[in-house]
Design an enzyme around this catalytic site. Structure first.
Site, PDB file in Angstrom:
ATOM      1  N   HIS A 293       8.956   6.924 -28.584  1.00 52.40           N
ATOM      2  CA  HIS A 293      10.818   6.821 -27.145  1.00 52.40           C
ATOM      3  C   HIS A 293      10.260   4.844 -27.755  1.00 52.40           C
ATOM      4  O   HIS A 293       9.344   4.771 -27.743  1.00 52.40           O
ATOM      5  CB  HIS A 293       9.842   6.492 -25.726  1.00 52.40           C
ATOM      6  CG  HIS A 293      10.753   6.333 -25.672  1.00 52.40           C
ATOM      7  ND1 HIS A 293      11.452   7.035 -24.369  1.00 52.40           N
ATOM      8  CD2 HIS A 293      10.373   4.674 -24.150  1.00 52.40           C
ATOM      9  CE1 HIS A 293      11.962   6.321 -23.401  1.00 52.40           C
ATOM     10  NE2 HIS A 293      11.417   5.030 -23.436  1.00 52.40           N
ATOM     11  N   CYS A 294      11.492   4.491 -27.990  1.00 54.04           N
ATOM     12  CA  CYS A 294      11.667   3.448 -27.902  1.00 54.04           C
ATOM     13  C   CYS A 294      12.359   3.014 -27.127  1.00 54.04           C
ATOM     14  O   CYS A 294      13.174   3.060 -26.484  1.00 54.04           O
ATOM     15  CB  CYS A 294      13.224   3.605 -29.283  1.00 54.04           C
ATOM     16  SG  CYS A 294      13.044   0.981 -29.581  1.00 54.04           S
TER      17      CYS A 294
END
Length: 440
Positions: A293-294
């Site tokens: 998850h960025c």
């Protein structure tokens, strides 16, 4: 009794579905009738952006207690925060006024203020440019522990790109050291980066299983009653139709799942995950070939957007490096580009050149961090391992690591350098989840 209980259960489920559908229809009708400055507040009441300071009982009560020096209620501050976040809106042409996430505001205020402050003196600049990454990292770990979504990092990334481009046009270009062709190249790089980012945020590859296939045919492994478990390997093939599965109670289904020990079943999404898919606790969805998850794009990086994520990084880094070189050539024309950031005499004599030099330093710090991220991504793709798989393998000590943990080789999916990159570049945006029978 069992038949009556099942009928009551089905009737209650049908009523709940009908209530949700009716509520959704009412909300859509109410939203369609709203003007650009109206909205439905958190209590479901019609309100207006001009009345943002009116009828705030929670805030009035908190202020009265503060003035009277009385202790605040335990829930008063959270209620005031909920009211404030609900009433900060911007007019919108379709569906009424839109809520503004408060996390996008700090970067819009702090970044210009800190950069302009750092341009006054090189000592102040050293303090600011050292403290700013530290504050961002602290806020990252603070929000990461809560596993909640925030637009702070996406706002910081977009505003940094926009503000650096604005200063490049207003401060560097008028100096006459940069031509129109160079400005056009920087502009094209910014536009392509934004387009790639928009494509990256569209869909990471969210798992949307076929509910009929999930609930129609499942093979369970257990020992049949009155039968020797050594026969047929202890396997009992139970073919359940959709109707039979609907009749089974929720508790029986959960017990069967626990007994079968199906590691690919996601309790949150109620779906069977294909291999290499994972559940993101921040987004609350399962993503095909989940990498990580960025926070900088406020989205997951998965099978559908991993290639465009790498493209966004490459475009941004090329644009940033080219823009930094143009700024340093303008404010430090007598110095070599490799040493201009470390030694540029006279750059603080004028505030304009000092501001450009400070922004070049800020862009270099951001570029260095993204270069590290790009290097890790390229290494992982070369070994056909995702960031999620690498962390799990290191935690369980089932992978081979080298170069201080930058290289992690699980050896599970690797097909050689060329094979891994061929698979990465040709993997489809969408795949049909395999049958649950094959995954149990």
């Amino acid at each position: 009794m069992q038949v009556a209980g099942k009928l009551l259960h089905e009737k209650a489920a049908g009523l709940s579905v009908m209530k949700r559908q009716a509520k959704k229809v009412q909300e859509e009708e109410a939203a369609a009738a709203l003007c650009c400055c109206e909205y439905m507040n958190r209590h479901g009441q019609r309100s207006h952006v001009a009345a943002c300071c009116c009828d705030c009982e929670d805030l009035d009560d908190a202020c009265d207690r503060f003035l009277k020096r009385e202790p605040q209620k335990p829930e008063s501050l959270s209620q005031v925060a909920a009211v404030v976040t609900d009433r900060i809106r911007v007019p919108w042409l379709w569906g009424g006024a839109r809520k503004v996430d408060l996390s996008i505001i700090p970067p819009l205020v702090l970044l210009p203020a800190l950069l302009h402050l750092a341009a006054f003196h090189f000592l102040i600049g050293m303090v600011v440019l050292t403290a700013l990454p530290g504050l961002v990292l602290w806020y990252y770990y603070f929000t990461h522990r809560k596993k909640g979504q925030t637009l702070f990092f996406l706002s910081l990334a977009l505003f940094s790109l926009a503000y650096m481009y604005y200063l490049f046009i207003t401060e560097v270009f008028p100096r006459g050291d940069v031509g129109l062709l160079q400005v056009a190249l920087v502009s094209v790089g910014v536009v392509l980066t934004l387009l790639a980012l928009f494509h990256t945020k569209r869909d990471p590859g969210i798992l949307r299983p076929n509910e009929e296939s999930v609930h129609s045919k499942v093979a369970y492994y257990s020992s049949p009653t009155g039968r020797n478990p050594s026969l047929n390997g202890g396997r009992q093939d139970v073919m359940m139709t959709v109707a039979n599965r609907a009749v089974a109670s929720e508790q029986q289904v959960e017990e069967e799942m626990k007994e079968s020990n199906r590691k690919n079943w996601c309790q949150a999404c109620r779906a069977v995950r294909p291999p290499r898919a994972g559940h993101c606790r921040i987004c609350g969805v399962c993503v095909l070939r989940l990498d990580h998850h960025c926070v900088w794009i406020n989205s997951c990086v998965g099978q559908a957007n991993h290639r465009s994520f790498l493209l966004t990084l490459v475009l941004f880094l090329l644009t940033s490096l080219y823009g930094i070189s143009l700024v340093l050539q303008s404010v430090c024309p007598q110095q070599n580009l490799l040493f201009a950031l470390l030694y540029c005499p006279g750059v603080y004599n004028q505030y304009s050149t000092a501001l450009c030099f400070t922004c070049a330093w800020y862009s270099s710090i951001v570029t260095g961090g993204l270069l590290h991220l790009l290097a890790i991504q390229l290494i992982n793709v070369s070994y056909n391992v995702t960031e999620r798989e690498a962390r799990l393998a290191l935690r369980e000590k089932t992978a081979r690591s080298a170069c201080w943990g930058l290289v992690v080789d699980t050896g599970v999916y690797s097909r050689g350098f060329r094979g891994n990159w061929s698979e990465f570049m040709s993997m489809g945006d969408k795949v049909i989840p395999p049958s649950p029978t094959d995954l149990v």
